[in-house]
Design an enzyme around this catalytic site. Structure first.
Site, PDB file in Angstrom:
ATOM      1  N   GLY A 137     -10.274  24.732   4.978  1.00 29.25           N
ATOM      2  CA  GLY A 137      -9.351  25.402   4.110  1.00 29.25           C
ATOM      3  C   GLY A 137      -9.748  26.823   4.497  1.00 29.25           C
ATOM      4  CD  GLU A 138     -14.776  29.133   4.781  1.00 30.47           C
ATOM      5  OE1 GLU A 138     -14.734  29.471   5.832  1.00 30.47           O
ATOM      6  OE2 GLU A 138     -15.615  28.656   4.073  1.00 30.47           O
TER       7      GLU A 138
ATOM      8  CG  ASP B  43      13.075  38.925 -21.071  1.00 30.02           C
ATOM      9  OD1 ASP B  43      13.422  40.105 -20.458  1.00 30.02           O
ATOM     10  OD2 ASP B  43      12.366  38.001 -20.627  1.00 30.02           O
TER      11      ASP B  43
ATOM     12  CE  LYS C 267      10.664  36.405 -22.204  1.00 28.67           C
ATOM     13  NZ  LYS C 267      10.466  35.636 -20.794  1.00 28.67           N
TER      14      LYS C 267
ATOM     15  CG  ASP D 104      14.053  37.939 -15.405  1.00 27.37           C
ATOM     16  OD1 ASP D 104      13.421  38.958 -15.822  1.00 27.37           O
ATOM     17  OD2 ASP D 104      13.875  36.824 -16.289  1.00 27.37           O
TER      18      ASP D 104
END
Length: 295
Positions: free
Chosen positions: A39-40, A170, A193, A220
């Site tokens: 995973g590196e 918002d 919101k 947004d």
């Protein structure tokens, strides 16, 4: 022609990097990378950069942590290879929403990220539609902050919208929505919101809006799970909107976000290529190039 600049494409932004290089009429070089079995990340710069002015483009999604590690490796490598001036373009800045302590004891994540970036000797940073002006205060390096909203407005003008109405889901997004509304010469408003800081649940208050038989565009900066925009869409659908579009700079679209938006009445999601995915319908390359050329 900006021939003295080399555009380096990070693993997360290959297409955007190529577009920027084409507009600048300069070379685009893709960073070599791979993932080891454990995973590196492995990173290699395939060209000589000593003394060269470099523009590195690397967004931070999907998998923010992996993209951050890649970025840190690339920046440290450029320092080792004695690159000249380094301009870092971060189309989507991970962790920018945690820009203060909302509850006692919280890490201010973006402060940590900015400290690491500045410790790797970046000369200039270009950011696009950060979530809050607070984010910019954590960078001591020269920062250019640009908005994709004029480009989104230009894109929407090409659509056959009937009597468009621009809506921010918002109050915080209202300034962005206003830019788009001005481009379309359309009315604009916002909803209120409230977010539960523990559960993350968002509640949007109902508001009377003049949207009956109009095409509504909800604007947004980020669409993540889609909950905020879906709440807004349900309100305008109830009020008789003819159609509902959602447009944003950063279309994260986590998990079933698109299904959630479709179920709320949204027919299309328009994002930019700050994140390269199926919703990337507007390119931010012209805005990036404008900043680079003006430097």
């Amino acid at each position: 022609m900006v021939s003295e600049v080399i555009v380096l494409a990070g693993p997360a932004s290959p297409s955007l990097s190529r577009e920027v290089a084409v507009l600048l009429d300069v070379e685009c070089v893709e960073i070599e990378w791979k993932i080891f079995p454990d995973g590196e990340s492995y990173i290699r710069c395939p060209i000589e950069v000593e003394g060269e002015s470099v523009t590195l483009i690397q967004t931070m999604f999907p998998n923010q942590d992996k993209r951050l590690i890649e970025l840190f490796l690339m920046l440290d490598l450029l320092q080792d290879l004695k690159a000249g001036e380094v301009t870092l373009v971060i189309p989507y800045l991970a962790y920018m929403r945690q820009d203060k302590r909302f509850m006692d004891g919280e890490a201010i994540s973006i402060k940590t990220i900015s400290k690491v970036i500045e410790g790797l000797n970046v000369d200039k940073v270009i950011l696009i539609d950060v979530h809050s002006p607070l984010v910019l205060r954590y960078f001591k390096t020269e920062v250019s902050h640009i908005s994709a909203m004029p480009l989104i407005g230009r894109y929407l003008k090409k659509l056959d919208l009937k009597d468009p109405f621009i809506l921010a889901p918002d109050r915080k997004a209202f300034a962005l929505a206003k830019i788009v509304a001005d481009a379309l010469n359309a009315p604009c408003n916002y909803l209120e919101k409230k977010r539960d800081l523990i559960t993350g649940t968002v509640k949007t208050e109902f508001k009377q809006l003049d949207v009956a038989d109009r095409d509504v565009v909800i604007i947004d900066d980020i669409i993540s799970t889609g909950g905020t925009v879906a709440n807004a869409a349900k309100i305008v659908r109830h009020l008789g909107a003819r159609s509902i579009l959602a447009a944003c700079t950063h279309a994260l679209m986590i998990a079933n976000a698109f299904e959630k938006l479709r179920n709320s009445g949204v027919s299309e999601v328009i994002g930019t290529n700050t994140i390269e995915n199926q919703f990337s319908k507007v390119s931010v390359a012209p805005a990036i190039v404008k900043v680079i050329k003006s430097a």
